[in-house]
Design a protein around this motif. Structure first.
Motif, short mmCIF file in Angstrom:
data_model
loop_
_atom_site.label_atom_id
_atom_site.label_comp_id
_atom_site.label_asym_id
_atom_site.label_seq_id
_atom_site.Cartn_x
_atom_site.Cartn_y
_atom_site.Cartn_z
N ARG A 14 1.01 -1.18 0.00
CA ARG A 14 0.05 -0.07 0.06
C ARG A 14 0.71 1.21 -0.03
O ARG A 14 2.18 1.17 0.22
CB ARG A 14 -0.87 0.02 1.22
N HIS A 15 0.28 2.38 -0.37
CA HIS A 15 1.09 3.73 -0.27
C HIS A 15 0.98 4.14 1.32
O HIS A 15 0.20 4.01 2.06
CB HIS A 15 0.23 4.61 -1.30
N PRO A 16 2.16 4.82 1.65
CA PRO A 16 2.17 5.18 2.82
C PRO A 16 1.44 6.64 3.13
O PRO A 16 0.98 7.19 2.27
CB PRO A 16 3.71 5.72 2.80
N HIS A 17 1.06 6.85 4.57
CA HIS A 17 0.38 7.84 5.03
C HIS A 17 1.12 8.34 5.95
O HIS A 17 2.12 7.93 6.39
CB HIS A 17 -0.98 7.34 5.68
N SER A 18 0.92 9.90 6.16
CA SER A 18 1.71 10.63 6.94
C SER A 18 1.67 9.95 8.48
O SER A 18 3.04 9.91 9.07
CB SER A 18 1.23 11.91 7.35
N GLU A 19 1.22 9.23 8.90
CA GLU A 19 1.38 8.41 10.25
C GLU A 19 2.34 7.36 10.16
O GLU A 19 2.57 6.80 11.14
CB GLU A 19 0.01 7.86 10.79
N ASP A 20 2.57 6.95 9.03
CA ASP A 20 3.72 5.67 8.77
C ASP A 20 5.08 6.27 8.79
O ASP A 20 6.16 5.46 8.78
CB ASP A 20 3.52 5.14 7.58
N ILE A 21 5.30 7.73 8.94
CA ILE A 21 6.66 8.32 8.79
C ILE A 21 7.56 7.64 9.83
O ILE A 21 8.89 7.47 9.60
CB ILE A 21 6.63 9.82 8.85
N THR A 22 7.24 7.44 10.92
CA THR A 22 8.23 6.98 12.19
C THR A 22 8.40 5.70 11.95
O THR A 22 9.73 5.17 11.92
CB THR A 22 7.40 7.14 13.50
N ALA A 23 7.52 4.80 11.36
CA ALA A 23 7.89 3.42 11.03
C ALA A 23 8.87 3.52 9.60
O ALA A 23 9.98 2.47 9.73
CB ALA A 23 6.60 2.44 10.78
N VAL A 24 8.72 3.89 8.76
CA VAL A 24 9.46 4.22 7.68
C VAL A 24 10.94 4.66 7.92
O VAL A 24 11.93 4.25 7.56
CB VAL A 24 8.90 5.10 6.66
N LEU A 25 10.75 5.70 8.88
CA LEU A 25 12.13 5.97 9.42
C LEU A 25 12.95 4.97 9.86
O LEU A 25 14.16 4.84 10.01
CB LEU A 25 12.14 7.37 10.39
N ASP A 26 12.36 4.35 10.87
CA ASP A 26 13.11 3.22 11.90
C ASP A 26 13.46 2.25 10.73
O ASP A 26 14.62 1.47 10.86
CB ASP A 26 11.94 2.43 12.55
N LEU A 27 12.78 1.67 9.61
CA LEU A 27 13.28 0.88 8.59
C LEU A 27 14.61 1.47 7.95
O LEU A 27 15.36 0.92 7.83
CB LEU A 27 12.45 0.76 7.56
N LEU A 28 14.56 2.58 7.54
CA LEU A 28 15.63 3.42 6.90
C LEU A 28 16.83 3.46 7.81
O LEU A 28 18.11 3.26 7.36
CB LEU A 28 15.46 4.68 6.38
#
Length: 94
Positions: A14-28
């Protein structure tokens, strides 16, 4: 050549939403540490990147059926080319 939309069982794309930013940052960050031993990426960097792309068209998340973030991909446009970045969480990469 044909294109299929077969997604392996148990995965959600799925496409990310603004509330996904912390999870994506943790992955990066986890990816950078596994790859380079350190990271220089932070929340402001990701927020700036997301401000420059259409999240509903140019970015994707791959999640497990229990909503664990496995991967992130994004396309960004430069002056002369497009860049396609793909990141897998190091503990989930094959």
């Amino acid at each position: 050549m044909s294109i299929t939309n077969d997604i392996p069982r148990g995965l959600i794309i799925r496409h990310p939403h603004s509330e996904d930013i912390t999870a994506v940052l943790d992955l990066l960050i986890a990816h950078d540490i596994a790859e380079y031993g350190e990271t220089d990426f932070n929340l402001e960097d990701l927020a700036d990147e997301w401000a420059d792309i259409d999240l509903l068209q140019d970015a994707w998340l791959v999640l497990s059926s229990d909503q664990h973030l496995l991967g992130y991909a994004a396309i960004t446009a430069g002056e002369l080319r497009f860049t396609f970045d793909v990141y897998l969480h190091p503990t989930d990469a094959p």
